[in-house]
Design a protein around this motif. Sequence first.
Motif, PDB file in Angstrom:
ATOM      1  N   LYS A  32      40.808   5.974 -48.411  1.00 25.53           N
ATOM      2  CA  LYS A  32      40.885   7.328 -47.838  1.00 25.53           C
ATOM      3  C   LYS A  32      39.511   7.976 -47.756  1.00 25.53           C
ATOM      4  N   VAL A  33      38.667   7.710 -48.733  1.00 23.44           N
ATOM      5  CA  VAL A  33      37.301   8.241 -48.692  1.00 23.44           C
ATOM      6  C   VAL A  33      36.497   7.522 -47.617  1.00 23.44           C
ATOM      7  N   LEU A  34      36.605   6.203 -47.572  1.00 21.36           N
ATOM      8  CA  LEU A  34      35.814   5.404 -46.637  1.00 21.36           C
ATOM      9  C   LEU A  34      36.212   5.627 -45.184  1.00 21.36           C
ATOM     10  N   VAL A  35      37.498   5.817 -44.917  1.00 18.71           N
ATOM     11  CA  VAL A  35      37.946   5.951 -43.526  1.00 18.71           C
ATOM     12  C   VAL A  35      37.360   7.204 -42.875  1.00 18.71           C
ATOM     13  N   ASP A  36      37.147   8.244 -43.636  1.00 17.25           N
ATOM     14  CA  ASP A  36      36.551   9.461 -43.075  1.00 17.25           C
ATOM     15  C   ASP A  36      35.062   9.294 -42.799  1.00 17.25           C
ATOM     16  N   ARG A  37      34.421   8.359 -43.455  1.00 18.46           N
ATOM     17  CA  ARG A  37      32.977   8.145 -43.283  1.00 18.46           C
ATOM     18  C   ARG A  37      32.663   7.083 -42.236  1.00 18.46           C
ATOM     19  N   ARG A  38      33.685   6.391 -41.766  1.00 21.84           N
ATOM     20  CA  ARG A  38      33.483   5.295 -40.809  1.00 21.84           C
ATOM     21  C   ARG A  38      33.200   5.862 -39.429  1.00 21.84           C
ATOM     22  N   ARG A  39      31.983   5.752 -38.970  1.00 19.55           N
ATOM     23  CA  ARG A  39      31.581   6.329 -37.678  1.00 19.55           C
ATOM     24  C   ARG A  39      32.174   5.594 -36.492  1.00 19.55           C
ATOM     25  N   SER A  40      32.340   4.306 -36.597  1.00 20.92           N
ATOM     26  CA  SER A  40      32.822   3.521 -35.459  1.00 20.92           C
ATOM     27  C   SER A  40      34.346   3.361 -35.450  1.00 20.92           C
ATOM     28  N   ARG A  41      35.039   4.162 -36.229  1.00 25.80           N
ATOM     29  CA  ARG A  41      36.497   4.072 -36.317  1.00 25.80           C
ATOM     30  C   ARG A  41      37.134   4.468 -34.983  1.00 25.80           C
ATOM     31  N   ASN A  42      38.066   3.644 -34.509  1.00 26.45           N
ATOM     32  CA  ASN A  42      38.832   3.974 -33.319  1.00 26.45           C
ATOM     33  C   ASN A  42      40.167   4.554 -33.739  1.00 26.45           C
ATOM     34  N   GLY A  43      40.540   5.697 -33.169  1.00 30.61           N
ATOM     35  CA  GLY A  43      41.828   6.295 -33.471  1.00 30.61           C
ATOM     36  C   GLY A  43      41.807   7.139 -34.723  1.00 30.61           C
ATOM     37  N   PRO A  44      42.961   7.693 -35.043  1.00 26.79           N
ATOM     38  CA  PRO A  44      43.054   8.558 -36.223  1.00 26.79           C
ATOM     39  C   PRO A  44      42.963   7.761 -37.524  1.00 26.79           C
ATOM     40  N   PRO A  45      42.617   8.438 -38.613  1.00 29.47           N
ATOM     41  CA  PRO A  45      42.471   7.754 -39.903  1.00 29.47           C
ATOM     42  C   PRO A  45      43.705   6.961 -40.328  1.00 29.47           C
ATOM     43  N   ALA A  46      44.897   7.477 -40.070  1.00 29.87           N
ATOM     44  CA  ALA A  46      46.121   6.789 -40.501  1.00 29.87           C
ATOM     45  C   ALA A  46      46.248   5.412 -39.854  1.00 29.87           C
ATOM     46  N   GLU A  47      45.848   5.295 -38.590  1.00 34.07           N
ATOM     47  CA  GLU A  47      45.911   3.993 -37.915  1.00 34.07           C
ATOM     48  C   GLU A  47      44.912   3.013 -38.517  1.00 34.07           C
ATOM     49  N   ALA A  48      43.714   3.500 -38.810  1.00 36.31           N
ATOM     50  CA  ALA A  48      42.708   2.637 -39.424  1.00 36.31           C
ATOM     51  C   ALA A  48      43.176   2.164 -40.798  1.00 36.31           C
TER      52      ALA A  48
END
Length: 68
Positions: A32-48
């Motif tokens: 949960k901490v890392l997903v918010d810091r991931r710049r190249s994340r596609n889509g909302p945090p829940a999907e990642a």
Amino acid sequence: MVTRRKLRDTSLNELQASGRALEGAEWEEAAKVLVDRRRSRNGPPAEALARWRSTCDILELTLKAPAD
């Protein structure tokens, strides 16, 4: 382990560390901490997070003191 520092002054650092794989609640908390810091994340945090649960390991690294 080799780390890379970006920005204006690029460099490489090499250090010794041991890793411990996180599982269960520890994995969820770290993800949960890392997903918010991931710049190249596609889509909302829940999907990642849903993708990561089946494909990603998260390790806690502990640095080892250099031998003299």
